[in-house]
Write an enzyme that holds these catalytic residues in place. Sequence first.
Site, PDB file in Angstrom:
ATOM      1  N   ASP A 216      36.259  47.814  30.633  1.00  0.00           N
ATOM      2  CA  ASP A 216      35.453  46.593  30.511  1.00  0.00           C
ATOM      3  C   ASP A 216      34.762  46.527  29.143  1.00  0.00           C
ATOM      4  O   ASP A 216      33.557  46.285  29.053  1.00  0.00           O
ATOM      5  CB  ASP A 216      34.390  46.534  31.615  1.00  0.00           C
ATOM      6  CG  ASP A 216      34.943  46.871  32.981  1.00  0.00           C
ATOM      7  OD1 ASP A 216      36.042  46.393  33.301  1.00  0.00           O
ATOM      8  OD2 ASP A 216      34.279  47.611  33.722  1.00  0.00           O
TER       9      ASP A 216
ATOM     10  N   GLU B  31      37.349  37.299  37.533  1.00  0.00           N
ATOM     11  CA  GLU B  31      36.171  37.997  37.035  1.00  0.00           C
ATOM     12  C   GLU B  31      36.293  38.199  35.524  1.00  0.00           C
ATOM     13  O   GLU B  31      37.295  37.840  34.905  1.00  0.00           O
ATOM     14  CB  GLU B  31      36.023  39.358  37.733  1.00  0.00           C
ATOM     15  CG  GLU B  31      37.150  40.332  37.422  1.00  0.00           C
ATOM     16  CD  GLU B  31      37.003  41.679  38.116  1.00  0.00           C
ATOM     17  OE1 GLU B  31      36.196  41.779  39.067  1.00  0.00           O
ATOM     18  OE2 GLU B  31      37.701  42.630  37.725  1.00  0.00           O
TER      19      GLU B  31
END
Length: 345
Positions: A48, A224
Site C-alpha cells: 500500500d 478500495e
Amino acid sequence: MSRAEVPSRRTVLRGALAAGALTAAPGVAQAAEPRAPYRNPLVEQRADPHITRHGDGRYYFTASAPEYDRIILRSSRTLSGLGTAAESVIWTKHATGDMGAHIWAPELHRIGGKWYIYFAAAPADDIWKIRIWVLENPGPDPLRGAWNEKGQLTTAWDTFSLDAHTFTHRGDRYLAWAQHEPGLDNNTGLFLSRMADPWTLTGPQIRLSTPEYDWECVGFKVNEGAAVIKRNGRVFMTYSASATDSNYCVGLLTADARSDLMDPGSWAKSPEPVFASSAETGQYGPGHNSFTVAEDGRTDVLVYHARPYKEITGDPLHDPNRHTRVQRFGWRADGTPDFGVPVRD
C-alpha cells in the site's frame, strides 16, 4: 488492504490483462524499456505504498509494514534513494483500546502548513472493527517533531472503512475512501465527500463505485485504495479490486474536470482493469497505487505493490512479500493514462 465482512467465493479472474499493455519496439531489449528506469522492487515487504514529492524537492515514502503495528517514513532527494533511505518509525499502535491493531495503508499529505497522515486501525480487542484515523504534525519536517492524534475521521456509517485519500479540485478539498455500505452484498465500495478541515467531512457523502464486474469480485467484493491524478481536462481516480492475492488489480473512474465531482453521474467506470498481473513479467496482484512525478518534475510515475509469485499458502494478508514498485507511465492520444503492465524485476 481488504478483509471479508461479507463472504464471497473465489473464482478465476477474467479479463485481467491491462488495457493498452506495452510492447517493446522491434530490436529494443527489455532492459532498455524507457518506462522502467528504476530498480524494482524499490522497497521490499512494504505494501500500500504512498510517495509524495514535497515543495522542497524531497520524496517522502510511507506504506504498510507486514506486522501491521506501526507507521514508517522514509525521505530522499530521489525516488531510487528511497530504497536505501533510513526508515523512521513515527507512530506505533496502542497496546490497548483504539488504534491497537491492523495499522493499514497510511498516506502522508501536507495541508495548510501542517503534515497529516491518514491510516486505518482497529481496537486491540476487536481487530476487524477497522476505521479511519488521522495524525497531525505542525512541524516543517514530517520525520521530526510530534505527531498528534486528531482522532477518528467520522463517516456516515459506523462500518468497516479504510484507505482514505485526500485531494483538491477547483478550490475544494475532497476525501475518497473505501467503506462497507449497510444493506449491500459487498465488502467495500468507494465514497467521496468534501472536507471542512483535514479530519472532518462536510456535506453529502456519495458512493462512486461498488464491485460489479467479475474482476472486482474475485475472493472478496472490493473497491478500495483510491488515488487521484488530474490531466488533460479530466479527473482520473484509480482504485484496487478483488482479494489481495494475484487477482488484485487496478480499475479506473473518470470525470470531466468541469463537472460536479459530487454527482455520481459525473463519473464513468472502465469495464476492464487498467493494470493487472502479468505472467510475462512475473508480477502478481499489482495494486493500491499512488502517483508521483520523476525528478524532472514532469514525468508521471505509478507507485504500487506486487508480489513476484502467484501461488500463496493461506490468507494473502499474512504473506509479507508485497513489495513497493515504481514505473513511469504515459498518456494515450485520447488523453487517458497508459499504465502498461507491471515491469519485471
